[in-house]
Design a protein around this motif. Structure first.
Motif, PDB file in Angstrom:
ATOM      1  N   GLY A  46       1.005  -1.010  -0.075  1.00 41.68           N
ATOM      2  CA  GLY A  46      -0.047  -0.107   0.108  1.00 41.68           C
ATOM      3  C   GLY A  46       0.828   1.568  -0.103  1.00 41.68           C
ATOM      4  O   GLY A  46       1.770   1.530   0.962  1.00 41.68           O
ATOM      5  N   VAL A  51      -2.817   0.652  -4.156  1.00 42.88           N
ATOM      6  CA  VAL A  51      -2.287  -0.624  -3.734  1.00 42.88           C
ATOM      7  C   VAL A  51      -2.383  -1.550  -4.922  1.00 42.88           C
ATOM      8  O   VAL A  51      -2.954  -1.420  -5.861  1.00 42.88           O
ATOM      9  CB  VAL A  51      -3.507  -1.145  -2.591  1.00 42.88           C
ATOM     10  N   LEU A 147      -6.294   4.693  -5.219  1.00 42.55           N
ATOM     11  CA  LEU A 147      -7.479   4.647  -4.034  1.00 42.55           C
ATOM     12  C   LEU A 147      -7.823   6.262  -4.207  1.00 42.55           C
ATOM     13  O   LEU A 147      -9.043   6.449  -3.595  1.00 42.55           O
ATOM     14  CB  LEU A 147      -6.613   4.492  -2.734  1.00 42.55           C
ATOM     15  N   ARG A 154     -11.927   8.059  -0.500  1.00 37.72           N
ATOM     16  CA  ARG A 154     -10.975   7.218   0.123  1.00 37.72           C
ATOM     17  C   ARG A 154     -12.007   6.342   1.338  1.00 37.72           C
ATOM     18  O   ARG A 154     -11.533   5.331   1.538  1.00 37.72           O
ATOM     19  CB  ARG A 154     -10.026   7.987   0.766  1.00 37.72           C
ATOM     20  N   ARG A 155     -13.265   6.975   1.635  1.00 33.62           N
ATOM     21  CA  ARG A 155     -13.723   6.272   2.460  1.00 33.62           C
ATOM     22  C   ARG A 155     -14.431   4.867   1.973  1.00 33.62           C
ATOM     23  O   ARG A 155     -14.532   4.054   2.587  1.00 33.62           O
ATOM     24  CB  ARG A 155     -14.931   7.119   3.052  1.00 33.62           C
ATOM     25  N   THR A 157     -13.046   3.579  -1.274  1.00 32.82           N
ATOM     26  CA  THR A 157     -12.148   2.698  -1.854  1.00 32.82           C
ATOM     27  C   THR A 157     -11.445   1.789  -0.544  1.00 32.82           C
ATOM     28  O   THR A 157     -11.023   0.551  -0.596  1.00 32.82           O
ATOM     29  CB  THR A 157     -10.913   3.335  -2.611  1.00 32.82           C
ATOM     30  N   GLU A 158     -11.081   2.644   0.313  1.00 31.95           N
ATOM     31  CA  GLU A 158     -10.591   1.776   1.532  1.00 31.95           C
ATOM     32  C   GLU A 158     -11.368   0.744   2.224  1.00 31.95           C
ATOM     33  O   GLU A 158     -10.869  -0.262   2.460  1.00 31.95           O
ATOM     34  CB  GLU A 158      -9.908   2.841   2.602  1.00 31.95           C
ATOM     35  N   VAL A 161     -11.327  -2.055  -0.096  1.00 28.84           N
ATOM     36  CA  VAL A 161     -10.202  -3.023  -0.177  1.00 28.84           C
ATOM     37  C   VAL A 161     -10.111  -3.635   0.963  1.00 28.84           C
ATOM     38  O   VAL A 161      -9.584  -4.932   1.009  1.00 28.84           O
ATOM     39  CB  VAL A 161      -8.807  -1.895  -0.141  1.00 28.84           C
ATOM     40  N   ALA A 162     -10.516  -3.388   2.210  1.00 29.10           N
ATOM     41  CA  ALA A 162     -10.571  -4.031   3.265  1.00 29.10           C
ATOM     42  C   ALA A 162     -11.840  -5.327   3.437  1.00 29.10           C
ATOM     43  O   ALA A 162     -11.649  -6.305   3.859  1.00 29.10           O
ATOM     44  CB  ALA A 162     -11.193  -3.277   4.580  1.00 29.10           C
TER      45      ALA A 162
END
Length: 270
Positions: A46, A51, A147, A154-155, A157-158, A161-162
């Motif tokens: 990351g 990422v 991202l 970002r809220r 995409t992150e 990803v999680a």
């Protein structure tokens, strides 16, 4: 103390490391450039804005001074070379995912075998210059998955990803991010180069190929990614990559030497 701060006066220091499944190396920076690859396992790197995945058969190159973190999604045998950019000024200036050819792999293994505190002899010095040359001539396989920088994007995409199995729609995510649906759609296109649907598809294919490289059954992969049935997942994977998952597993780069690998597919933008 960072690895390159160890006892060496040579411009390349190479090391072996093993990481357990689920291990994480938090955000850090190296002064030297870094080439890292796996003999076995799966790794996700990351950066501040993207990422990317690095399984066996590929190598990640990071210039010095680039903040990054690493997650090991499988038990991993890691090989890494730290290169002094002052000694090798032609090294790439950007982070890249490179094909791990046999020559590059063997040169890193040779570097690991060298005494870190003894000056190189002429043959070793020539070999290490070839190592740097191989990095310079390799082509970038995948740009990674952007991202975005906007905090609302970002809220989303992150969170994906999680948990790439999260099947919420664009309107649902817009509500979660407290942004209009059209605004979120524009943010995806502007900051990642992909539509929301394409971005999520790219993420799911990357995760699927990590799991294929680890030998997981297609049925498990389908359900892990939130698909209602293995057939639905197989149809998506085949449509996007041109191969069904079981054939993709058999032809992953590196499979010929027992180290399956993959690269992120080229998915049209938009």
């Amino acid at each position: 103390m960072l690895p390159e701060d160890g006892p060496t006066t040579n411009p390349i220091l190479a090391l072996s490391r093993d990481h357990a499944r689920g291990a994480r190396v938090g955000r850090h920076v190296h002064s030297r450039a870094q080439l890292i690859f796996l003999l076995t396992g799966a790794m996700r790197i990351g950066l501040d804005d993207r990422v990317f995945s690095v399984p066996p058969g590929q190598a990640a190159f990071l210039p010095g001074g680039v903040p990054h973190a690493a997650d090991y999604t499988e038990r991993s045998a890691v090989r890494v070379a730290y290169l002094d950019p002052a000694a090798f000024p032609d090294l790439p200036r950007e982070t890249a995912v490179l094909p791990l050819g046999g020559l590059l792999r063997e040169l890193v293994l040779r570097a690991i075998a060298l005494d870190p505190v003894a000056p190189w002899n002429a043959a070793d010095a020539r070999a290490m210059q070839v190592l740097a040359d191989e990095i310079c001539r390799a082509r970038d396989l995948a740009p990674g998955l952007a991202l975005g920088r906007d905090p609302r994007l970002r809220r989303v995409t992150e969170a994906l990803v999680a948990d790439p199995a999260d099947r919420r729609s664009l309107p649902d995510w817009a509500a979660t991010a407290a942004v209009a649906e059209r605004t979120l759609a524009r943010l995806f296109l502007r900051e990642t180069g992909l539509s929301f649907a394409r971005w999520r598809t790219r993420l799911q294919i990357a995760r699927a190929r990590e799991s294929l490289a680890a030998g997981r059954p297609v049925t498990q992969i389908a359900y892990d990614l939130g698909y209602a049935s293995p057939s639905a997942f197989t149809a998506m994977f085949t449509r996007e990559t041109g191969q069904p998952p079981h054939l993709s597993r058999a032809t992953l780069p590196g499979a010929e030497d027992g180290s399956p690998s993959f690269s992120l597919p080229e998915i049209p933008r938009g």
